[in-house]
Each structure stands twice: as structure tokens, then as C-alpha cells.
Design a protein around this motif. Sequence first.
Motif, PDB file in Angstrom:
ATOM      1  N   THR A 145      -7.337   3.303   8.733  1.00 26.79           N
ATOM      2  CA  THR A 145      -7.989   2.027   8.434  1.00 26.79           C
ATOM      3  C   THR A 145      -8.600   1.359   9.667  1.00 26.79           C
ATOM      4  O   THR A 145      -9.521   0.563   9.529  1.00 26.79           O
ATOM      5  CB  THR A 145      -6.985   1.069   7.780  1.00 26.79           C
ATOM      6  N   ASN A 146      -8.092   1.660  10.854  1.00 22.76           N
ATOM      7  CA  ASN A 146      -8.689   1.093  12.074  1.00 22.76           C
ATOM      8  C   ASN A 146      -9.497   2.141  12.824  1.00 22.76           C
ATOM      9  O   ASN A 146      -9.483   2.218  14.048  1.00 22.76           O
ATOM     10  CB  ASN A 146      -7.622   0.463  12.977  1.00 22.76           C
ATOM     11  N   LEU A 193      -3.084   4.484  10.060  1.00 21.29           N
ATOM     12  CA  LEU A 193      -3.250   3.509  11.137  1.00 21.29           C
ATOM     13  C   LEU A 193      -2.828   4.132  12.463  1.00 21.29           C
ATOM     14  O   LEU A 193      -1.769   4.767  12.542  1.00 21.29           O
ATOM     15  CB  LEU A 193      -2.405   2.264  10.865  1.00 21.29           C
ATOM     16  N   TRP A 203       0.812  -1.213   0.000  1.00 15.91           N
ATOM     17  CA  TRP A 203       0.000   0.000   0.000  1.00 15.91           C
ATOM     18  C   TRP A 203       0.841   1.256   0.000  1.00 15.91           C
ATOM     19  O   TRP A 203       0.430   2.292   0.485  1.00 15.91           O
ATOM     20  CB  TRP A 203      -0.937  -0.006   1.209  1.00 15.91           C
ATOM     21  N   ASN A 247      -7.992   3.737  -0.840  1.00 19.16           N
ATOM     22  CA  ASN A 247      -6.725   3.072  -0.565  1.00 19.16           C
ATOM     23  C   ASN A 247      -6.345   3.260   0.905  1.00 19.16           C
ATOM     24  O   ASN A 247      -6.942   4.070   1.624  1.00 19.16           O
ATOM     25  CB  ASN A 247      -5.615   3.600  -1.488  1.00 19.16           C
ATOM     26  N   HIS A 248      -5.338   2.531   1.353  1.00 17.68           N
ATOM     27  CA  HIS A 248      -5.008   2.468   2.773  1.00 17.68           C
ATOM     28  C   HIS A 248      -4.240   3.675   3.280  1.00 17.68           C
ATOM     29  O   HIS A 248      -3.942   3.752   4.476  1.00 17.68           O
ATOM     30  CB  HIS A 248      -4.197   1.204   3.051  1.00 17.68           C
ATOM     31  N   SER A 249      -3.914   4.620   2.416  1.00 18.15           N
ATOM     32  CA  SER A 249      -3.140   5.782   2.846  1.00 18.15           C
ATOM     33  C   SER A 249      -3.971   7.053   2.960  1.00 18.15           C
ATOM     34  O   SER A 249      -3.461   8.079   3.385  1.00 18.15           O
ATOM     35  CB  SER A 249      -1.979   6.029   1.870  1.00 18.15           C
ATOM     36  N   VAL A 267       0.664   3.938   5.630  1.00 18.91           N
ATOM     37  CA  VAL A 267      -0.763   3.627   5.707  1.00 18.91           C
ATOM     38  C   VAL A 267      -1.378   4.461   6.827  1.00 18.91           C
ATOM     39  O   VAL A 267      -0.684   4.907   7.741  1.00 18.91           O
ATOM     40  CB  VAL A 267      -1.035   2.138   5.962  1.00 18.91           C
TER      41      VAL A 267
END
Length: 253
Positions: free
Chosen positions: A171-172, A119, A113, A165-167, A117
Motif C-alpha cells: 500500500t505504500n 506494507l 483489512w 484490498n490492502h493485502s 496488510v
Amino acid sequence: FQLAIDSVNALKPDFVITGGDLVDDALYSTHERADTLYRLYKEMSAGFDMPVYNTIGNHEYYGYNAKPAVDPSHPEYGEKMFENRIGKRYYSFDHKGWHFMILDGIEKGDGNWGAYVGLVDEEQLQWIRDDLEKLKPETPIVVVTHIPLVSIMPQITNGPLYAENHSSLVTNQQDVLAPFRMMNLKLVLQGHLHALEDNNLMGRTHFLTGGAVCGRWWRTPDNSPLQEGFVRIDVRGDEFSWEYVDYGWETGL
């Protein structure tokens, strides 16, 4: 940036919270250039007449995507450069009955990714729980994170079923917000997307993505609806209002 500082000083707020991406760029650049940029930021931000509370952004992380590659054992690798030059990557403070929690929502990417990321790590999740235990449930709370917890910009830009996307988002997010369910979380201040949006969930919490001092990287067309600017927040008791301030930078495009 100096124009923005002058504009803020004229407004005389109690303090400033920066939203991250204070330098451009430590993520990809050599240590020499990153060092120069950090020094420049510290020198210029000293021009604020009021306290400044800094938030770490992805561009403050040193060496995650540098060429040549940086050894992770480097004493300023990743978030260490920010911690050495600016301060803690997450912390809290109180002001006039409000509790402010500054978070670090960035971790190194795993190769799938990109360089980073969105997170919030387990260390911070535990710190959030511990910090909230010290508060009365009615205490108004503000959370600050560079990468947003909540945004509809991906769907506005790419359609309702777009998977971000994860960036671009934390994501959490559910893990981060879970400890606040019985607390008075009034406002989440977010950056990263160079967009202005105010999502009010359940009439309770505002997720405010606050535009960007640099607009579209200092090249915003003069006819764009969102210019280079910052958010001004006025608090009365346990309520607040906000406005977006265009501080006057023009590109001539």
C-alpha cells in the motif's frame, strides 16, 4: 517441491531466490504445525545445489490469525519465526555487479483489512535509503518482495476501476520506490498473486510477478495456460531476459 528442486539443479543457476510463502501455513496454524512445516522446508531446500536467498511471505508469519489466538509476546510471534528459522526478513547482497535487495512487504492487519496488510515499514524504508547511498547510480538493482509493488491483475480480473484490498499489493508503494528514482532499478521480482505478468514502466523498470511453484495450490488444471513453475532469469552485462519454466508437476485434473 522436490520436482522443482531437481529441475532447478539441472539448470545450474548461480543462485536461487525464493519469492515467499515457503510454508503453508504459519499464519493460521498451531505452533506445532508451523514448526513442522518450517523444518520440512529447511530440510528440502537444502537439496538445492546452489545458494538460496529467501524472501518472507505472508504465510511465514506465525500467529497473526491463529485459533486459539497467539499471545504477541510469544518468542516466535509474527516475523520472529522466520527470523529464527530462516534468516533476516530484509537484506541485500551483490553478485557480478548487480545489487539485490530482499524486502519484507507484510505487516499485521489492524482488524479492518484481515490478518495482514501489504506494507514496508519505516525501519526498512530508512534501510533502503541507507543501502542505496552505498551504490553508484549506474549499478543495476533488483528488488524482491513477496506482495507486489505494481500489478494490473486486480484490474484484469475485476475491471479497470477496481480498488484492490490492502493485502494484495504493497500500500505504500510510492514510498518504497521514491529512493530509486535516480538509481538504475532494473527489475522488481514479485509473488503472492499466483500469476505471471511483466509490467515495464517507462521502458526502465520491469515489475515481474513470477507465477508460483505450487500453481493454483498444486491443483492447476492440465489445460490451464499457467502451470506450476518458476522464473529463470539470464543476465548479460546490465541487461536480462526471462522465461517461465514448467517443471513438470501434473495434477491429472
